[in-house]
Scaffold this active site. Structure first.
Site, PDB file in Angstrom:
ATOM      1  N   TYR A 179       0.876  -1.171   0.000  1.00 43.44           N
ATOM      2  CA  TYR A 179       0.000   0.000   0.000  1.00 43.44           C
ATOM      3  C   TYR A 179       0.916   1.224   0.000  1.00 43.44           C
ATOM      4  O   TYR A 179       1.468   1.611   1.023  1.00 43.44           O
ATOM      5  CB  TYR A 179      -0.921  -0.026   1.219  1.00 43.44           C
ATOM      6  CG  TYR A 179      -1.785   1.210   1.357  1.00 43.44           C
ATOM      7  CD1 TYR A 179      -2.381   1.800   0.239  1.00 43.44           C
ATOM      8  CD2 TYR A 179      -2.007   1.785   2.602  1.00 43.44           C
ATOM      9  CE1 TYR A 179      -3.172   2.932   0.367  1.00 43.44           C
ATOM     10  CE2 TYR A 179      -2.800   2.919   2.735  1.00 43.44           C
ATOM     11  CZ  TYR A 179      -3.374   3.484   1.622  1.00 43.44           C
ATOM     12  OH  TYR A 179      -4.145   4.614   1.740  1.00 43.44           O
ATOM     13  N   ASP A 226      -2.336  -1.227  -4.034  1.00 47.72           N
ATOM     14  CA  ASP A 226      -2.682   0.153  -4.360  1.00 47.72           C
ATOM     15  C   ASP A 226      -1.368   0.924  -4.420  1.00 47.72           C
ATOM     16  O   ASP A 226      -0.785   1.243  -3.383  1.00 47.72           O
ATOM     17  CB  ASP A 226      -3.614   0.710  -3.281  1.00 47.72           C
ATOM     18  CG  ASP A 226      -3.907   2.191  -3.462  1.00 47.72           C
ATOM     19  OD1 ASP A 226      -3.425   2.791  -4.448  1.00 47.72           O
ATOM     20  OD2 ASP A 226      -4.618   2.755  -2.606  1.00 47.72           O
TER      21      ASP A 226
END
Length: 253
Positions: free
Chosen positions: A107, A146
């Site tokens: 992330y 992400d």
């Protein structure tokens, strides 16, 4: 052996579970299911995922960041963080090692609307790239998560008006290019170089998702040596429960 991998920024796993996470999880029946932005601490959820090993990396700060991997395949080793990265405290990376590959879920830090965190973000990018290149020198790597960047203009609806905004700065995009140039491929663009209007994140502003005004910022990145093994790379944009949608990779490995 064909493996199915899923990555999803759930923007709070507890909220996502209330919105149907488990229905999708069981329906997709992945070998590996990676999540980002779990937004909880140990003991705050008890996910019954029969047949899966669970690996969690919690942020020290409550209700913030965090990653997890749920897998049917027990790894040789598990590691959390990268070297002396300050952002290890934010629970942003997990790496599983297997006989013939590594799987890392990430992330990536957001550089913030005012770009206050851009410098830290660029340092993170360099350390992650060095880390992945080091892993790749031992065995192939699958990276998912992400990554908080739309790499090319095709990867967001309004590139012109977003020039220089967080997630679409020249610097962030160059770091993605540098990662790919270091021996990796974006699995989706490898298969679909010209496919337009495919996004993985939409603002919560009214009707933005309905009108598909989005960004593609969630990825499966794989070592170039695995590129020919990619069977498909999918974006499940109709799956709700978060401001992001799941992405899926089918690969022979």
């Amino acid at each position: 052996m064909t493996m199915k991998l899923v990555s999803w920024n759930v923007n709070g796993i507890r909220a996502c579970v209330r919105k149907g996470f488990l229905d999708y999880f069981h329906e997709v029946d992945a070998d590996f299911f990676c999540i980002q932005e779990s937004k909880l601490q140990e003991g705050q959820i008890d996910l019954e995922l029969k047949g899966y090993y669970q690996y969690w990396n919690y942020a020290l700060r409550k209700g913030y960041s965090g990653t997890a991997i749920f897998t049917k395949h027990k790894p040789l080793s598990v590691s959390y963080g990268v070297g002396d990265l300050e952002t290890e405290e934010e629970g942003r990376i997990i790496t599983l090692e297997y006989n013939n590959f590594y799987l890392a879920t990430v992330y990536t830090p957001n550089s913030k609307r005012d770009l206050a965190r851009l410098g830290e973000r660029l340092e993170w990018e360099d350390k992650i790239r060095e880390y992945l290149v080091e892993l790749d020198s031992k065995k192939p790597v699958i990276l998912c998560g992400d990554l908080n960047v739309a790499h090319e203009e095709i990867d967001l609806k309004n590139p012109r008006s977003n020039q220089g905004n967080s997630g679409f700065t020249v610097e962030e995009r160059q770091k993605m290019t540098k990662l790919l140039d270091a021996g990796f491929v974006d699995s989706f663009r490898y298969l679909y170089p010209d496919k337009e209007d495919i996004y993985t994140w939409w603002s919560y502003m009214s009707k933005v998702r309905e009108r598909n005004i989005g960004w593609r910022i969630d990825y499966f990145i794989v070592s170039k040596k695995l590129a020919q093994n990619i069977i498909d790379s999918e974006v499940h944009s109709t799956v709700m429960g978060s401001d992001h949608c799941p992405v899926l990779l089918n690969i022979d490995i």
